[in-house]
Design a protein around this motif. Sequence first.
Motif: not given
Length: 186
Positions: A67-71, A87-89, A99-112, A119-124
């Motif tokens: 999921k990693l793409s570097i030019g 994805r990280v582009s 020491n840079v952090l590039v994160t794509t993971s985020t948590h869904l709300e409790k009821d989703r 409950t963890v999804i990735g946002e590009d």
Amino acid sequence: MFSCTMIKSGIRKTLEEMYVYTFLFLANSFPDMSVCSIIRTLFVRPVANIGNNTRIRKNIYVNSFRKLSIGRNCFINRGVQFDCSGRVSIGDNCSIGFNVLVTTSTHLEKDRVGEDGHTVIGEDVIIGNGVWIGANSTILPGTEIGDNCIIAAGAVVKGKLDMSGVYAGVPAKYIRDTLGIAEKRI
């Protein structure tokens, strides 16, 4: 109980993790010199999409090379972490400080719950061409950084940043245009 597909999926995921950690171990075991940066990139290139003349320094972390793409002509400094749940582009001619952090993971709300029951999804994360990212910065999920942006050291970036701007702070805010700065780039 367990089905055959669940077992196959678990084995495939375990093998993929072993593959990733083996490549990271090999890539990070070379000393931190310019020649070794080229060798390190050659080790990572078969499992990630990396352009020509890209240099990668020691102690990087990537949890999913697919999921990693570097030019082309990019520089990735020491200690950079890519959490690739999404994805990280990264475009061409980019520099990423240490020491840079590039994160794509985020948590869904409790009821989703996501498609796979988690409950963890990735946002590009999309980083444009000619971007500088300063040391110890954090790029959060769903961020889109326009071409020729400069992110100051220690900034926390979320959302869409227009091209050709200098951004700093927590959260990162527009400071000024890059006019005059761009000519000093190497």
